[in-house]
Design a protein around this motif. Sequence first.
Motif, PDB file in Angstrom:
ATOM      1  N   GLU A 165       0.836  -1.212   0.000  1.00 52.82           N
ATOM      2  CA  GLU A 165       0.000   0.000   0.000  1.00 52.82           C
ATOM      3  C   GLU A 165       0.873   1.265   0.000  1.00 52.82           C
ATOM      4  OE1 GLU A 165      -2.931  -0.229   3.160  1.00 52.82           O
ATOM      5  OE2 GLU A 165      -2.915   1.973   3.310  1.00 52.82           O
ATOM      6  N   PHE A 166       1.972   1.208   0.746  1.00 56.47           N
ATOM      7  CA  PHE A 166       2.778   2.423   0.954  1.00 56.47           C
ATOM      8  C   PHE A 166       3.840   2.681  -0.112  1.00 56.47           C
ATOM      9  CE2 PHE A 166       2.227   1.957   5.878  1.00 56.47           C
ATOM     10  CZ  PHE A 166       0.995   2.593   5.804  1.00 56.47           C
ATOM     11  N   ILE A 167       4.310   1.620  -0.771  1.00 59.48           N
ATOM     12  CA  ILE A 167       5.547   1.771  -1.546  1.00 59.48           C
ATOM     13  C   ILE A 167       5.469   2.863  -2.638  1.00 59.48           C
ATOM     14  CG2 ILE A 167       5.136  -0.171  -3.170  1.00 59.48           C
ATOM     15  CD1 ILE A 167       8.545   0.617  -1.691  1.00 59.48           C
ATOM     16  N   ILE A 168       4.395   2.864  -3.419  1.00 55.40           N
ATOM     17  CA  ILE A 168       4.325   3.849  -4.516  1.00 55.40           C
ATOM     18  C   ILE A 168       4.219   5.282  -3.962  1.00 55.40           C
ATOM     19  CG2 ILE A 168       3.028   4.595  -6.576  1.00 55.40           C
ATOM     20  CD1 ILE A 168       4.457   1.980  -7.107  1.00 55.40           C
ATOM     21  N   PRO A 169       3.271   5.543  -3.011  1.00 57.72           N
ATOM     22  CA  PRO A 169       3.210   6.907  -2.465  1.00 57.72           C
ATOM     23  C   PRO A 169       4.518   7.361  -1.815  1.00 57.72           C
ATOM     24  CG  PRO A 169       1.299   5.626  -1.756  1.00 57.72           C
ATOM     25  CD  PRO A 169       2.184   4.682  -2.497  1.00 57.72           C
ATOM     26  N   VAL A 170       5.212   6.440  -1.141  1.00 56.43           N
ATOM     27  CA  VAL A 170       6.464   6.828  -0.467  1.00 56.43           C
ATOM     28  C   VAL A 170       7.537   7.209  -1.492  1.00 56.43           C
ATOM     29  CG1 VAL A 170       8.393   5.878   0.884  1.00 56.43           C
ATOM     30  CG2 VAL A 170       6.066   5.651   1.734  1.00 56.43           C
ATOM     31  N   VAL A 171       7.642   6.433  -2.564  1.00 53.58           N
ATOM     32  CA  VAL A 171       8.626   6.773  -3.610  1.00 53.58           C
ATOM     33  C   VAL A 171       8.232   8.098  -4.264  1.00 53.58           C
ATOM     34  CG1 VAL A 171       9.594   6.069  -5.844  1.00 53.58           C
ATOM     35  CG2 VAL A 171       9.291   4.368  -4.042  1.00 53.58           C
ATOM     36  N   GLU A 172       6.952   8.235  -4.557  1.00 56.05           N
ATOM     37  CA  GLU A 172       6.453   9.462  -5.199  1.00 56.05           C
ATOM     38  C   GLU A 172       6.759  10.696  -4.335  1.00 56.05           C
ATOM     39  OE1 GLU A 172       3.883   9.587  -7.932  1.00 56.05           O
ATOM     40  OE2 GLU A 172       3.372  11.716  -7.685  1.00 56.05           O
ATOM     41  N   GLN A 173       6.467  10.590  -3.034  1.00 50.45           N
ATOM     42  CA  GLN A 173       6.715  11.744  -2.136  1.00 50.45           C
ATOM     43  C   GLN A 173       8.201  12.051  -2.015  1.00 50.45           C
ATOM     44  OE1 GLN A 173       4.808  11.656   1.744  1.00 50.45           O
ATOM     45  NE2 GLN A 173       3.076  10.602   0.838  1.00 50.45           N
ATOM     46  N   THR A 174       9.013  11.011  -2.003  1.00 48.54           N
ATOM     47  CA  THR A 174      10.465  11.231  -1.923  1.00 48.54           C
ATOM     48  C   THR A 174      10.937  12.002  -3.156  1.00 48.54           C
ATOM     49  OG1 THR A 174      10.669   9.142  -0.748  1.00 48.54           O
ATOM     50  CG2 THR A 174      12.699  10.064  -1.624  1.00 48.54           C
ATOM     51  N   LEU A 175      10.399  11.617  -4.313  1.00 48.43           N
ATOM     52  CA  LEU A 175      10.801  12.303  -5.550  1.00 48.43           C
ATOM     53  C   LEU A 175      10.299  13.743  -5.556  1.00 48.43           C
ATOM     54  CD1 LEU A 175      10.252   9.443  -8.155  1.00 48.43           C
ATOM     55  CD2 LEU A 175      12.433  10.435  -7.432  1.00 48.43           C
ATOM     56  N   ARG A 176       9.087  13.963  -5.072  1.00 47.61           N
ATOM     57  CA  ARG A 176       8.554  15.342  -5.021  1.00 47.61           C
ATOM     58  C   ARG A 176       9.452  16.225  -4.170  1.00 47.61           C
ATOM     59  NH1 ARG A 176       3.908  16.616  -7.468  1.00 47.61           N
ATOM     60  NH2 ARG A 176       2.516  14.878  -7.961  1.00 47.61           N
ATOM     61  N   LYS A 177       9.847  15.679  -3.023  1.00 44.75           N
ATOM     62  CA  LYS A 177      10.720  16.436  -2.111  1.00 44.75           C
ATOM     63  C   LYS A 177      12.081  16.693  -2.784  1.00 44.75           C
ATOM     64  CE  LYS A 177      11.845  15.980   2.799  1.00 44.75           C
ATOM     65  NZ  LYS A 177      11.820  15.019   3.890  1.00 44.75           N
ATOM     66  N   PHE A 178      12.571  15.705  -3.488  1.00 44.29           N
ATOM     67  CA  PHE A 178      13.873  15.809  -4.143  1.00 44.29           C
ATOM     68  C   PHE A 178      13.837  16.857  -5.254  1.00 44.29           C
ATOM     69  CE2 PHE A 178      16.478  13.973  -7.737  1.00 44.29           C
ATOM     70  CZ  PHE A 178      17.706  14.427  -7.267  1.00 44.29           C
ATOM     71  N   TYR A 179      12.798  16.820  -6.088  1.00 40.66           N
ATOM     72  CA  TYR A 179      12.745  17.757  -7.214  1.00 40.66           C
ATOM     73  C   TYR A 179      12.288  19.152  -6.789  1.00 40.66           C
ATOM     74  CZ  TYR A 179      13.698  13.855 -10.322  1.00 40.66           C
ATOM     75  OH  TYR A 179      14.299  12.799 -10.954  1.00 40.66           O
ATOM     76  N   GLY A 180      11.670  19.243  -5.632  1.00 41.30           N
ATOM     77  CA  GLY A 180      11.339  20.556  -5.064  1.00 41.30           C
ATOM     78  C   GLY A 180      10.240  21.280  -5.810  1.00 41.30           C
ATOM     79  N   ASP A 181      10.380  22.586  -5.857  1.00 34.76           N
ATOM     80  CA  ASP A 181       9.326  23.459  -6.333  1.00 34.76           C
ATOM     81  C   ASP A 181       9.365  23.607  -7.863  1.00 34.76           C
ATOM     82  OD1 ASP A 181       7.202  25.059  -6.081  1.00 34.76           O
ATOM     83  OD2 ASP A 181       8.300  26.841  -5.386  1.00 34.76           O
ATOM     84  N   ILE A 182       8.881  22.614  -8.570  1.00 36.82           N
ATOM     85  CA  ILE A 182       8.831  22.693 -10.037  1.00 36.82           C
ATOM     86  C   ILE A 182       7.389  22.468 -10.484  1.00 36.82           C
ATOM     87  CG2 ILE A 182      11.235  21.959 -10.441  1.00 36.82           C
ATOM     88  CD1 ILE A 182      10.160  19.148 -11.065  1.00 36.82           C
ATOM     89  N   SER A 183       7.102  22.754 -11.735  1.00 34.76           N
ATOM     90  CA  SER A 183       5.708  22.598 -12.215  1.00 34.76           C
ATOM     91  C   SER A 183       5.342  21.111 -12.237  1.00 34.76           C
ATOM     92  CB  SER A 183       5.569  23.181 -13.618  1.00 34.76           C
ATOM     93  OG  SER A 183       6.237  22.332 -14.530  1.00 34.76           O
ATOM     94  N   GLU A 184       4.043  20.856 -12.184  1.00 31.24           N
ATOM     95  CA  GLU A 184       3.570  19.469 -12.198  1.00 31.24           C
ATOM     96  C   GLU A 184       4.011  18.760 -13.479  1.00 31.24           C
ATOM     97  OE1 GLU A 184       2.399  17.911  -9.697  1.00 31.24           O
ATOM     98  OE2 GLU A 184       1.885  16.043 -10.747  1.00 31.24           O
ATOM     99  N   LYS A 185       3.992  19.513 -14.571  1.00 34.85           N
ATOM    100  CA  LYS A 185       4.388  18.923 -15.866  1.00 34.85           C
ATOM    101  C   LYS A 185       5.864  18.504 -15.811  1.00 34.85           C
ATOM    102  CE  LYS A 185       4.290  20.118 -20.773  1.00 34.85           C
ATOM    103  NZ  LYS A 185       5.598  20.687 -21.069  1.00 34.85           N
ATOM    104  N   ASP A 186       6.692  19.386 -15.294  1.00 33.95           N
ATOM    105  CA  ASP A 186       8.137  19.066 -15.198  1.00 33.95           C
ATOM    106  C   ASP A 186       8.357  17.887 -14.259  1.00 33.95           C
ATOM    107  OD1 ASP A 186       8.716  21.045 -16.905  1.00 33.95           O
ATOM    108  OD2 ASP A 186       9.514  22.460 -15.423  1.00 33.95           O
ATOM    109  N   PHE A 187       7.586  17.875 -13.150  1.00 32.21           N
ATOM    110  CA  PHE A 187       7.758  16.769 -12.196  1.00 32.21           C
ATOM    111  C   PHE A 187       7.422  15.435 -12.865  1.00 32.21           C
ATOM    112  CE2 PHE A 187       5.836  13.835  -9.080  1.00 32.21           C
ATOM    113  CZ  PHE A 187       6.995  13.516  -8.380  1.00 32.21           C
ATOM    114  N   GLN A 188       6.302  15.423 -13.601  1.00 32.81           N
ATOM    115  CA  GLN A 188       5.886  14.169 -14.247  1.00 32.81           C
ATOM    116  C   GLN A 188       6.945  13.700 -15.247  1.00 32.81           C
ATOM    117  OE1 GLN A 188       3.565  12.274 -13.225  1.00 32.81           O
ATOM    118  NE2 GLN A 188       2.603  13.711 -11.818  1.00 32.81           N
ATOM    119  N   GLU A 189       7.565  14.621 -15.927  1.00 34.27           N
ATOM    120  CA  GLU A 189       8.594  14.265 -16.901  1.00 34.27           C
ATOM    121  C   GLU A 189       9.847  13.714 -16.198  1.00 34.27           C
ATOM    122  OE1 GLU A 189       8.413  13.725 -19.878  1.00 34.27           O
ATOM    123  OE2 GLU A 189      10.526  13.627 -20.486  1.00 34.27           O
ATOM    124  N   LYS A 190      10.238  14.375 -15.106  1.00 32.17           N
ATOM    125  CA  LYS A 190      11.431  13.911 -14.376  1.00 32.17           C
ATOM    126  C   LYS A 190      11.170  12.543 -13.755  1.00 32.17           C
ATOM    127  CE  LYS A 190      13.572  18.370 -13.334  1.00 32.17           C
ATOM    128  NZ  LYS A 190      14.881  18.103 -13.947  1.00 32.17           N
TER     129      LYS A 190
END
Length: 355
Positions: free
Chosen positions: A53-78
């Motif tokens: 249950e947790f694995i995908i959200p945890v990886v996703e949140q880690t990446l969001r924190k890592f990439y920081g304040d970027i647009s949603e489009k840029d985040f999805q691409e990264k």
Amino acid sequence: MNILAIESSCDETACAVVKDGTLNLSDIVASSKELHEKTGGVVPEVAARKQMEFIIPVVEQTLRKFYGDISEKDFQEKKRTGDDIDSIAVTVGPGLVGSLIVGVEAAKSLSLAWRKPLIPVNHLVGHIYANFLKTDFVSPEKNIEFPAVALLVSGGHTDLVLMRGHDNFEYLGGTLDDAAGEAFDKTARLLGLSKYLGGVLLSKKASECEKNNIAGILPRPMIYEDSFDFSFSGLKTAVRRLIEKKDYSIEEVACEFENAVCDVLVEKSTKAIKKFNVKSFLMGGGVAANKQLRCRLENKAKELGVSFYVPPLSLCTDNAVYIASAAYFTYVRGGKTQEIGNIKVNPSLGIMDQV
Ligand code: KG4
Ligand code: ZN
């Protein structure tokens, strides 16, 4: 080099991105601990389902924190390409097989999708590498000098190893039965403090003891034996007998128990430091969060002129930050690689087992 690491060996689902094995850029931990508190122990099937249950959200949140304040489009691409991530690392053991599989399969999928190398990590080695992380962005890499003695004290393991360098371990000794953390947990349960992972609560109770009138009543198992091995299961039985007598307060018994465990761990660590004339002493694992143990070993190392290292409390218990650090120092720096097809979970991995 940025390593994205995944840790899922028991009831924590964790992911982190760490630069050069030392700088934590982003980390997230989710836990199913509360569920296991209700059942009075970890139910492997429940832990594995929670990992899923947790694995995908945890990886996703880690990446969001890592990439920081970027647009949603840029985040999805990264996120699609794993931009700025150089390698993936994952705990392959020891631990619960179902929990481990979830993390390893997630890491393999990322490795294949992003075309990045996958590094297998021994969880026990990981705990020791929590010492190599920097606490801020500006300080240089820690210069931990070898040879070093490392004491791993976790819920399932208690080991003393001699580190002659990165990925160069010599086994000195370990527990013959219960681990130190397990002894804390079982004693906490006997004292009615907690049904699951009661180490912290037991230690808190011990600190409330004003005077220990039963000092020395519990055994210090194997303390003066000529080996680096430990045995903690008899201690737990001795506590049970004490409780049955009903003559002593919970605070006193907790205090005496904590002192007994610390006496043994300090004595054996001191013996290892002296015997191998090391430059550094390192602690790792959940029980390394214990205040008395940290203080006593720090003082002892100081007295012996040895550099002392202990992770911050947040890095003593399970997380993915130290998995990335271990991957960097034992694999990347050593020029090691591993075929993804050869990477398999191993629930019963020991500290000396290669991955
Ligand atoms: O390393 P860890 O998170 O899990 C394993 O890999 O096993 O360690 C958990 C263990 C538990 O037994 C817990 O009760 C113990 O570490 N622990 C403590 C303290 N904090 C956690 N034991 C004694 N004193 C503490 N302050
Ligand atoms: Zn652990």
